[in-house]
Design an enzyme around this catalytic site. Structure first.
Site, PDB file in Angstrom:
ATOM      1  N   ARG A 153       0.828  -1.210   0.000  1.00 40.18           N
ATOM      2  CA  ARG A 153       0.000   0.000   0.000  1.00 40.18           C
ATOM      3  C   ARG A 153       0.860   1.257   0.000  1.00 40.18           C
ATOM      4  O   ARG A 153       0.545   2.244  -0.672  1.00 40.18           O
ATOM      5  CB  ARG A 153      -0.919  -0.026   1.223  1.00 40.18           C
ATOM      6  CG  ARG A 153      -1.828   1.173   1.364  1.00 40.18           C
ATOM      7  CD  ARG A 153      -2.851   1.224   0.244  1.00 40.18           C
ATOM      8  NE  ARG A 153      -3.513   2.519   0.178  1.00 40.18           N
ATOM      9  CZ  ARG A 153      -3.008   3.590  -0.430  1.00 40.18           C
ATOM     10  NH1 ARG A 153      -1.832   3.518  -1.042  1.00 40.18           N
ATOM     11  NH2 ARG A 153      -3.664   4.716  -0.452  1.00 40.18           N
TER      12      ARG A 153
ATOM     13  N   ASN B  91      -2.992 -10.786  -7.966  1.00 47.21           N
ATOM     14  CA  ASN B  91      -2.566 -10.550  -6.587  1.00 47.21           C
ATOM     15  C   ASN B  91      -3.649 -11.001  -5.598  1.00 47.21           C
ATOM     16  O   ASN B  91      -3.372 -11.732  -4.643  1.00 47.21           O
ATOM     17  CB  ASN B  91      -2.282  -9.057  -6.401  1.00 47.21           C
ATOM     18  CG  ASN B  91      -1.806  -8.719  -5.006  1.00 47.21           C
ATOM     19  OD1 ASN B  91      -0.689  -9.054  -4.633  1.00 47.21           O
ATOM     20  ND2 ASN B  91      -2.665  -8.069  -4.219  1.00 47.21           N
TER      21      ASN B  91
ATOM     22  N   THR C  75     -16.632  -7.123  -0.535  1.00 48.80           N
ATOM     23  CA  THR C  75     -17.162  -5.771  -0.741  1.00 48.80           C
ATOM     24  C   THR C  75     -18.628  -5.842  -1.164  1.00 48.80           C
ATOM     25  O   THR C  75     -19.031  -6.766  -1.881  1.00 48.80           O
ATOM     26  CB  THR C  75     -16.357  -5.018  -1.823  1.00 48.80           C
ATOM     27  OG1 THR C  75     -17.094  -3.863  -2.224  1.00 48.80           O
ATOM     28  CG2 THR C  75     -16.103  -5.867  -3.053  1.00 48.80           C
TER      29      THR C  75
ATOM     30  N   SER D 160     -15.959  -3.351 -11.510  1.00 47.11           N
ATOM     31  CA  SER D 160     -14.574  -3.007 -11.842  1.00 47.11           C
ATOM     32  C   SER D 160     -13.749  -4.284 -11.725  1.00 47.11           C
ATOM     33  O   SER D 160     -14.197  -5.264 -11.126  1.00 47.11           O
ATOM     34  CB  SER D 160     -14.007  -1.952 -10.880  1.00 47.11           C
ATOM     35  OG  SER D 160     -13.679  -2.553  -9.634  1.00 47.11           O
TER      36      SER D 160
ATOM     37  N   TYR E 280     -11.271  -4.688  -9.864  1.00 44.51           N
ATOM     38  CA  TYR E 280     -11.094  -4.896  -8.430  1.00 44.51           C
ATOM     39  C   TYR E 280     -12.292  -5.616  -7.823  1.00 44.51           C
ATOM     40  O   TYR E 280     -12.164  -6.638  -7.157  1.00 44.51           O
ATOM     41  CB  TYR E 280     -10.863  -3.565  -7.705  1.00 44.51           C
ATOM     42  CG  TYR E 280     -11.296  -3.637  -6.266  1.00 44.51           C
ATOM     43  CD1 TYR E 280     -10.566  -4.393  -5.345  1.00 44.51           C
ATOM     44  CD2 TYR E 280     -12.478  -3.021  -5.831  1.00 44.51           C
ATOM     45  CE1 TYR E 280     -10.995  -4.510  -4.028  1.00 44.51           C
ATOM     46  CE2 TYR E 280     -12.900  -3.137  -4.525  1.00 44.51           C
ATOM     47  CZ  TYR E 280     -12.164  -3.881  -3.625  1.00 44.51           C
ATOM     48  OH  TYR E 280     -12.591  -4.014  -2.338  1.00 44.51           O
ATOM     49  N   HIS E 281     -13.486  -5.060  -8.032  1.00 44.52           N
ATOM     50  CA  HIS E 281     -14.674  -5.690  -7.448  1.00 44.52           C
ATOM     51  C   HIS E 281     -14.813  -7.132  -7.946  1.00 44.52           C
ATOM     52  O   HIS E 281     -15.200  -8.019  -7.199  1.00 44.52           O
ATOM     53  CB  HIS E 281     -15.921  -4.880  -7.779  1.00 44.52           C
ATOM     54  CG  HIS E 281     -15.984  -3.546  -7.085  1.00 44.52           C
ATOM     55  ND1 HIS E 281     -15.692  -2.368  -7.730  1.00 44.52           N
ATOM     56  CD2 HIS E 281     -16.284  -3.203  -5.801  1.00 44.52           C
ATOM     57  CE1 HIS E 281     -15.815  -1.357  -6.870  1.00 44.52           C
ATOM     58  NE2 HIS E 281     -16.160  -1.833  -5.697  1.00 44.52           N
TER      59      HIS E 281
ATOM     60  N   LYS F  57     -12.855  -9.675  -6.015  1.00 48.73           N
ATOM     61  CA  LYS F  57     -13.510 -10.108  -4.774  1.00 48.73           C
ATOM     62  C   LYS F  57     -14.597 -11.146  -5.057  1.00 48.73           C
ATOM     63  O   LYS F  57     -14.835 -12.044  -4.248  1.00 48.73           O
ATOM     64  CB  LYS F  57     -14.126  -8.899  -4.054  1.00 48.73           C
ATOM     65  CG  LYS F  57     -13.120  -7.849  -3.580  1.00 48.73           C
ATOM     66  CD  LYS F  57     -12.438  -8.268  -2.273  1.00 48.73           C
ATOM     67  CE  LYS F  57     -11.667  -7.107  -1.666  1.00 48.73           C
ATOM     68  NZ  LYS F  57     -10.966  -7.451  -0.424  1.00 48.73           N
TER      69      LYS F  57
ATOM     70  N   ASN G 287     -14.267  10.754   2.857  1.00 45.53           N
ATOM     71  CA  ASN G 287     -12.979  11.338   3.240  1.00 45.53           C
ATOM     72  C   ASN G 287     -12.503  12.343   2.186  1.00 45.53           C
ATOM     73  O   ASN G 287     -12.009  13.428   2.510  1.00 45.53           O
ATOM     74  CB  ASN G 287     -11.919  10.238   3.414  1.00 45.53           C
ATOM     75  CG  ASN G 287     -12.149   9.397   4.672  1.00 45.53           C
ATOM     76  OD1 ASN G 287     -13.148   9.563   5.369  1.00 45.53           O
ATOM     77  ND2 ASN G 287     -11.228   8.482   4.958  1.00 45.53           N
TER      78      ASN G 287
ATOM     79  N   VAL H 105     -18.519  15.227  -7.416  1.00 49.04           N
ATOM     80  CA  VAL H 105     -19.576  14.217  -7.534  1.00 49.04           C
ATOM     81  C   VAL H 105     -19.556  13.677  -8.960  1.00 49.04           C
ATOM     82  O   VAL H 105     -19.561  14.451  -9.915  1.00 49.04           O
ATOM     83  CB  VAL H 105     -20.953  14.836  -7.206  1.00 49.04           C
ATOM     84  CG1 VAL H 105     -22.078  13.859  -7.531  1.00 49.04           C
ATOM     85  CG2 VAL H 105     -20.998  15.257  -5.744  1.00 49.04           C
TER      86      VAL H 105
END
Lengths: 404, 404
Positions: free
Chosen positions: A35, A118, A144, A179, A181-182, A185, A240, A254
């Protein structure tokens, strides 16, 4: 309990490791600092100045007398991971050690392949290591809510009972991830489900919503324990990022109409959910899924909340609607169940004005560290290659990444 | 049409490439000969003596005057694959280039990781290459009926309309794959579905059943065109394996009760289904799923059919029930739809006595090449590591691989 926290140097992992240690568990952090490396690669840094892991752990020991072990290595290397499992002998493994940013996975082919290999290989290695050396250990895996996408029916927790043409079955909830990434998962979930069935492993998949906040009771004990606060377009989670934008007078970014509705939770609830899962393990052979979030918001809802909080502090906060760099519905039905962790005792920290104030105050405290060039999305889902550009002193405009 | 056949040197790929060439398409075979290498690794060989690809293609040219191009390389290498897509400019890509044996993927961690990385990365590379260089090309991807598992409701073709709590949606059919190989195809399906949505690619996922047979009109034109006939416990599909067993007087190896019911099809229908898919491409942005099989059988049904066929030929064929090395239901509901290819014109070759006779005759013709040590399962799904043993001249007993 003996709990190994894979990825314990990251945003959720660090807060979790401290919380579990504070609660009296024997904790080891396993991390390869990937990270921190991605920060270098992307030219970004956390708003809050985090310390190297050894210094974090020294500070923790000084403040609390508690020891968290640190084991440095990569979960995609089986020799390393299996040795850790053999030697640390965990009762539970909490697995955060994945590439977790959707935009990162959508930069280009190399990042897509990296993310999937990964994440999938790390989890496969963990499943084999548990099967070979610690078959009764409980795997607590971070999934997720994005695995489900935005179906037009209620989202259940992992499984759905389907009545179809006079017959009935309880089946894995259909997945429509948005995505690479998603999708990684989703792949993990299927692999873990199979290993629970074939090998009688026990696993809990925590389909987590979008996490906000940075302070927990533990991280606030010492400046050296401070957690990450990512506000950039790649790793920054939306609330954040909005607070950082408000703090420096940048419009809130947005994407599209902002009607994208998701589940959210406070990082103080993340850490509690993890402990609840550990203390109430899945049965041998069980692949259990909890939806780990406490409230649903649309993105534009959150923007207005931050705008209001800023106004109270005398900040003028504008809301800017950018062309959505993602491929997603900008308005849709969304009703996701999230009762299983509540049933096991979670008492949520709902998003409040005081939490927003505290988040904003942190952003203001560290506003000199904000690089406004990092706010604008430079990764467009529709492109096969996105070249992220940085010029010193130049704020990148919102359209620059959106080549087609 | 210009059709690239990835994995065109393998069992289904070879028959498909010849058929498409015979039908007048411009065909290129892309292959890295991984399938031949796995024969060396496992100490097995096809019952039928296949020729090297250049000799196969020379024979095809001599017999038919037609030319099939050969491009040697690995689809997991993007430079190679993207150059092929750029230069061959296909209208359709038929993607067989994956590790396709469930037992191979279950040997140990290395084989599991290899199978998933190889298959997922190859398909990701193909998606990116199409997006970058040939976005209108139709991807015809080989999936498997095994992606669905054995749910207690009817299996639809890719999607299911779910009515739930007063709302309705059409969602991807839930997946319950039963090996790391089958899981790799589930991962592919999710990745392809996403790319069709994000990039408007067009794709057809052919969820193929278990293929049997070896001869097609094209392969029978010349001895040098003969196709693979795998009968070993790793790559041998069940009906072919039963025929080889019957031919040498070895009991048919039924795993467990044999009530496992699956969809099956003749390899002559495989090749026709592929052409039908190519000639009727998916629309841009469409991820279409066809269930590619023609009949359902249980494993023990097939054993009895082979026993009967053998009896007619004067062979005494026994049926042996072994402990099931796989983790699967040995008796279950199974009703899978398969009408979309029929609607587009497929006229099935149903399993007949004459087909069984011809399969058996091939097995008898090459019986001297049968190695009976290869019949018994040595890969047990319940183990994290399976060591396959060979001793020259010794037939391996059925229990040897079933260490727990």
């Amino acid at each position: 309990m003996r709990i190994a926290v894979l990825g314990g140097d990251g945003y959720c992992g660090w807060a979790t490791a401290l919380y579990l240690s504070q609660r009296g568990h024997e904790v080891a952090i396993i991390d390869n600092f990937a990270r921190r490396q991605w920060d270098f690669e992307l030219g970004v840094q956390t708003l809050t100045p985090i310390q190297p892991l050894p210094e974090r752990l020294n500070a923790w020991h000084e403040r609390t007398g508690k020891t968290i072990e640190m084991l440095v290595g990569d979960v995609t290397e089986y020799d390393f991971l299996s040795t850790v499992i053999k030697e640390f002998e965990p009762d539970a493994v909490v697995h955060f050690a994945e590439q977790r940013a959707a935009p990162y996975s959508m930069i280009d082919r190399r990042h897509a392949v990296f993310t999937q290999v990964n994440n999938v290989v790390g989890t496969l290695n963990l499943l084999f290591a548990l099967r070979e050396f610690r078959p009764d250990c409980h795997l607590v895996k971070l999934g997720t809510m994005g695995e489900y996408g935005t179906p037009n029916i209620d989202i259940e927790e992992g499984y759905i009972e389907i009545e179809y043409k006079g017959r009935k079955d309880v089946l894995p909830y259909p997945k429509q991830a948005g995505s690479f990434y998603h999708l990684s998962k989703v792949h993990d979930s299927h692999n873990i489900m199979f290993c629970c069935r074939a090998w009688k492993l026990r696993a809990t998949d925590l389909n987590q919503g979008v996490v906000y906040g940075t302070v927990t009771d533990e991280t606030s004990l010492d400046e050296a324990l401070i957690n990450r606060f990512d506000y950039d377009e790649v790793f920054g989670t939306v609330l954040n990022r909005f607070c950082a934008q408000a703090a420096v007078g940048h419009p809130l970014t947005v994407y599209g109409k902002g009607g994208q509705t998701r589940g959210f939770l406070d990082i103080r609830d993340t850490v509690r959910c993890i402990e609840i899962a550990c203390l109430n393990p899945a049965a041998p052979g069980e692949f259990r899924v909890f939806n780990q979030f406490t409230e649903q918001f649309s993105v534009v809802d959150l923007a207005y909340k931050v705008q209001a909080a800023g106004k109270k502090m005398g900040l003028r906060v504008e809301v800017e609607h950018l062309p959505d760099p993602r491929v997603e519905a900008e308005a849709h039905y969304y009703n996701a169940k999230h009762s299983k962790l509540i049933d096991l005792g979670l008492q949520p920290h709902y998003l409040s004005e005081s939490l927003l104030d505290s988040l904003m105050n942190i952003a203001i405290e560290y506003r000199d560290r904000v690089d406004t060039a990092l706010f604008m999305p430079q990764v467009n889902w529709r492109n096969a290659r996105n070249v992220r550009r940085r010029q010193p002193g130049v704020t990148v405009s919102s359209a620059s990444g959106a080549r087609s």
